[in-house]
Design a protein around this motif. Sequence first.
Motif, short mmCIF file in Angstrom:
data_model
loop_
_atom_site.label_atom_id
_atom_site.label_comp_id
_atom_site.label_asym_id
_atom_site.label_seq_id
_atom_site.Cartn_x
_atom_site.Cartn_y
_atom_site.Cartn_z
N ASN A 167 3.44 -23.20 -3.40
CA ASN A 167 3.68 -24.29 -2.45
C ASN A 167 2.37 -24.98 -2.06
OD1 ASN A 167 6.34 -23.63 -2.56
ND2 ASN A 167 6.50 -22.84 -0.48
N LEU A 168 1.31 -24.19 -1.90
CA LEU A 168 0.02 -24.78 -1.56
C LEU A 168 -0.51 -25.65 -2.70
CD1 LEU A 168 -1.68 -21.73 0.21
CD2 LEU A 168 -0.83 -23.83 1.29
N VAL A 214 0.64 -33.42 -4.19
CA VAL A 214 1.19 -34.60 -3.51
C VAL A 214 0.18 -35.26 -2.57
CG1 VAL A 214 3.57 -33.79 -3.68
CG2 VAL A 214 2.23 -33.23 -1.63
N SER A 215 -0.88 -34.55 -2.23
CA SER A 215 -1.90 -35.16 -1.36
C SER A 215 -3.12 -35.65 -2.14
CB SER A 215 -2.34 -34.16 -0.28
OG SER A 215 -2.87 -32.98 -0.86
N THR A 216 -3.07 -35.53 -3.48
CA THR A 216 -4.15 -36.05 -4.31
C THR A 216 -4.09 -37.58 -4.32
OG1 THR A 216 -4.14 -34.12 -5.75
CG2 THR A 216 -5.12 -36.12 -6.64
N GLY A 229 15.09 -37.89 -7.87
CA GLY A 229 15.14 -37.42 -6.49
C GLY A 229 13.82 -36.81 -6.06
N ILE A 230 13.79 -36.32 -4.84
CA ILE A 230 12.55 -35.71 -4.30
C ILE A 230 12.86 -34.34 -3.70
CG2 ILE A 230 11.28 -37.87 -3.94
CD1 ILE A 230 12.18 -37.78 -1.03
N ASP A 231 13.62 -33.54 -4.46
CA ASP A 231 13.95 -32.20 -3.96
C ASP A 231 12.72 -31.37 -3.70
OD1 ASP A 231 16.62 -32.77 -3.98
OD2 ASP A 231 17.07 -31.72 -5.86
N ASN A 232 11.66 -31.62 -4.48
CA ASN A 232 10.42 -30.86 -4.27
C ASN A 232 9.85 -31.10 -2.87
OD1 ASN A 232 9.79 -33.56 -5.08
ND2 ASN A 232 7.68 -32.95 -5.51
N LEU A 233 10.02 -32.33 -2.36
CA LEU A 233 9.52 -32.62 -1.01
C LEU A 233 10.37 -31.95 0.06
CD1 LEU A 233 8.51 -36.39 -1.31
CD2 LEU A 233 7.15 -34.35 -1.79
N LYS A 234 11.65 -31.80 -0.23
CA LYS A 234 12.51 -31.06 0.70
C LYS A 234 12.13 -29.59 0.72
CE LYS A 234 16.63 -34.01 0.60
NZ LYS A 234 18.09 -34.05 0.39
N GLU A 235 11.86 -29.04 -0.47
CA GLU A 235 11.47 -27.63 -0.55
C GLU A 235 10.18 -27.36 0.21
OE1 GLU A 235 11.30 -26.88 -4.72
OE2 GLU A 235 13.44 -27.25 -5.03
#
Length: 340
Positions: free
Chosen positions: A128-129, A135-137, A285-291
């Motif tokens: 997760n880290l 996503v913050s790059t 979709g953006i399921d990764n952002l939900k996770e």
Amino acid sequence: MQQPNFPFDIRDVEEHDNEELSKYFLGVGKANIQVGPKKYLLISEYKNEAANIYNMPVRSDDIFIVTYPRSGTTWTQEIVWLLASDLDYYTAANTPLQARSVFIEFSMIMHKEFLDKMKKVHAGKEENLKALDVVSTPGTVQVATMPSPRIIKTHLPMTLLPPTLLDTCKVVYVARDPRDVAVSFYHLTSSFQSFNFTGDFKTYWGLFVKDLMYWSPFFDHLKEAWEMRHHPNMMFLFYEELTQNLSATVKRVAEFLGKEYTAEQFDELCTHLKFDNFKKNPSVGIDNLKELGIMAQKGEFIRKGKSGGWRDYFDEDMTREAEEWIDKNLKDTDMRFPAV
């Protein structure tokens, strides 16, 4: 304050407006700035990338998708990517759209306070880290390593993008009726925890028409692109064109990109893109952002895909105010939103 190699002033939002924003946007808080003479409202992390985006090297085969948020961006990304990639459905199905078409200022949304909070939530969870790091790059770092042709998404107005953009590569700009935009953006910012809007829709609309909404002023954003619509490298679309005649609009995009396909191939593509099918497509979709907890589990990134849904949210006063606001902002231009 002016950034090195960036021609526009960046200043803090006036205290009164900042207090109002921080009252309702609990995720962003007071991390708000305004950029340039039109005072585009952005999150303060944009300062770190302003010059990098403005001066980024642009390739001749790049395709930029430029929109005000919630104007059909994701739908357009999938259309453009498939047309530009010779209808490679296999890669489209197996590679998230976020990776195929990078959102160049997304790292701005992952502002420091929110990112620090997320890292504490996921402490000890290495995967997760790592995902948070991805996503913050900064988008400019991500797109620099992308193979050509690059499909690049942004909600920044044309004036904050590289000045050589239109003379170098193609731009697809999508506009949408601001009333539908506001409804969709309200739902998104209520679900995205880095914004965490906590007010009701009427409050949201009040901020929207005062240009106290991220990436606003709305009409300046659209007008900048509208004035460039005759440039051979600019395609100006209305979202309503996609909802009213998907097939004809997709063919126009293909022609703009210099791509030719058979009638059968266009039929297959439009079936793939039909909104009900598109909404169920996991790769967009953006399921990764939900996770990761960046977006609320109940939130919908791709919602209804309809035009005119704003009527379910506006009372008589809001409807009248919206009409007056739209008329005022369009009176000196020949731009008109398609009737729905």
